[in-house]
Design a protein around this motif. Structure first.
Motif, mmCIF file in Angstrom:
data_model
loop_
_atom_site.group_PDB
_atom_site.id
_atom_site.type_symbol
_atom_site.label_atom_id
_atom_site.label_comp_id
_atom_site.label_asym_id
_atom_site.label_seq_id
_atom_site.Cartn_x
_atom_site.Cartn_y
_atom_site.Cartn_z
ATOM 1 N N TRP A 4 0.828 -1.205 0.000
ATOM 2 C CA TRP A 4 0.000 0.000 0.000
ATOM 3 C C TRP A 4 0.862 1.254 0.000
ATOM 4 O O TRP A 4 0.445 2.296 -0.447
ATOM 5 N N VAL A 15 -7.666 -4.831 8.768
ATOM 6 C CA VAL A 15 -8.980 -5.408 8.496
ATOM 7 C C VAL A 15 -8.992 -6.839 8.967
ATOM 8 O O VAL A 15 -8.089 -7.604 8.671
ATOM 9 N N GLY A 16 -9.987 -7.215 9.736
ATOM 10 C CA GLY A 16 -10.133 -8.600 10.154
ATOM 11 C C GLY A 16 -8.980 -9.105 10.997
ATOM 12 O O GLY A 16 -8.649 -10.272 10.975
ATOM 13 N N HIS A 18 -5.819 -8.440 10.691
ATOM 14 C CA HIS A 18 -4.546 -8.566 9.982
ATOM 15 C C HIS A 18 -3.779 -7.265 10.102
ATOM 16 O O HIS A 18 -4.319 -6.192 9.920
ATOM 17 N N TRP A 26 -2.344 -10.727 1.639
ATOM 18 C CA TRP A 26 -3.224 -9.734 1.042
ATOM 19 C C TRP A 26 -3.840 -10.303 -0.224
ATOM 20 O O TRP A 26 -3.110 -10.746 -1.095
ATOM 21 N N PRO A 27 -5.155 -10.334 -0.383
ATOM 22 C CA PRO A 27 -6.077 -9.929 0.669
ATOM 23 C C PRO A 27 -6.089 -10.951 1.793
ATOM 24 O O PRO A 27 -5.639 -12.067 1.607
ATOM 25 N N SER A 53 -13.770 -7.053 -2.573
ATOM 26 C CA SER A 53 -12.887 -7.642 -3.558
ATOM 27 C C SER A 53 -13.080 -9.147 -3.489
ATOM 28 O O SER A 53 -13.777 -9.654 -2.608
ATOM 29 N N TRP A 82 -9.551 -9.406 -7.303
ATOM 30 C CA TRP A 82 -8.755 -8.256 -6.879
ATOM 31 C C TRP A 82 -7.710 -7.839 -7.916
ATOM 32 O O TRP A 82 -7.155 -6.749 -7.835
ATOM 33 N N ILE A 114 -9.364 -2.828 -4.626
ATOM 34 C CA ILE A 114 -10.571 -2.974 -3.818
ATOM 35 C C ILE A 114 -11.626 -2.109 -4.502
ATOM 36 O O ILE A 114 -11.341 -0.988 -4.934
ATOM 37 N N HIS A 148 -14.611 -10.949 -0.292
ATOM 38 C CA HIS A 148 -14.095 -10.242 0.883
ATOM 39 C C HIS A 148 -14.837 -8.919 1.003
ATOM 40 O O HIS A 148 -14.858 -8.128 0.056
ATOM 41 N N PHE A 150 -14.616 -5.572 3.095
ATOM 42 C CA PHE A 150 -13.684 -4.874 3.969
ATOM 43 C C PHE A 150 -14.362 -3.830 4.835
ATOM 44 O O PHE A 150 -13.888 -3.533 5.930
ATOM 45 N N ALA A 151 -15.438 -3.235 4.336
ATOM 46 C CA ALA A 151 -16.121 -2.181 5.092
ATOM 47 C C ALA A 151 -17.521 -1.985 4.533
ATOM 48 O O ALA A 151 -17.799 -2.315 3.378
#
Length: 198
Positions: A4, A15-16, A18, A26-27, A53, A82, A114, A148, A150-151
């Motif tokens: 990133w 996230v989660g 991790h 990743w993811p 994703s 992804w 994502i 997945h 993520f939010a």
């Protein structure tokens, strides 16, 4: 997750469970236990936005929304892989990375993404909770497409308007019975307007 840093000053929040640094996959791998489906408290009106994703190909899953009056609404999320370069209709790229970390922390020069998508809520109802989809078949393997999420967040489509002329907020005084005027320096109910998509 250090990939990133290729395009962002700081990595996204974990996230989660991790870590956002080091050798975290990743993811993140999908959880091994897929049932019962996760249910998250969430409130509001308008639409629910998701950051999603998929791995091992496109993945689709159906969840449901529960409103404060006890009714429910099914919804479907279809997430591209992804590594997909072009998001499907109704989806846009929310986050992308120029590379990813591979086994033994090796750099792999592939773009990972994502995606964002929105689910409209029933008109006139208030959301109480979101039940996420379960979009994987068990047992999970490296060749099993997995969704997945993520939010998720609720967009109320409520906006306030500030005039360029005087820097003040547009207000509808007296319950909307008086003319609109840009005359206040703070936001309250008279300064909130519904954004309607036609």
């Amino acid at each position: 997750m250090r990939a990133w840093h290729a395009q962002n000053a700081a990595p996204p929040a974990p996230v989660g469970g991790h870590s956002a640094a080091g050798r975290s996959p990743w993811p993140p791998p999908p959880p091994r236990r897929r049932s019962p489906e996760p249910r998250s408290p969430c409130s509001g009106t308008g639409s629910v936005g998701f950051l999603v994703s998929a791995i091992c190909g496109q993945a689709t899953g159906t969840g449901h929304l529960t409103y404060t009056d006890g009714t429910t609404q099914d919804y479907t999320l279809t997430a591209p892989d992804w590594l997909a370069a072009t998001p499907p209709s109704g989806t846009s790229v929310a986050v992308s990375s120029a590379y990813r970390n591979g086994p033994d922390n090796t750099r792999q020069n592939v773009t990972s993404r994502i995606f964002s998508m929105a689910v409209p809520l029933a008109s006139g109802k208030t959301l109480s909770s979101v039940t996420l989809p379960s979009a994987s078949t068990l047992p999970l393997t490296c060749a099993t497409p997995a969704l997945h999420v993520f939010a998720a967040d609720v967009s109320n489509h409520v906006v306030s308007l500030r005039a360029h002329a005087n820097g003040k907020y547009m207000t509808a005084p007296n319950g909307g019975a008086s003319p609109l005027i840009a005359g206040t320096t703070s936001i309250g109910p008279p300064e909130e307007f519904d954004l309607i998509d036609n």
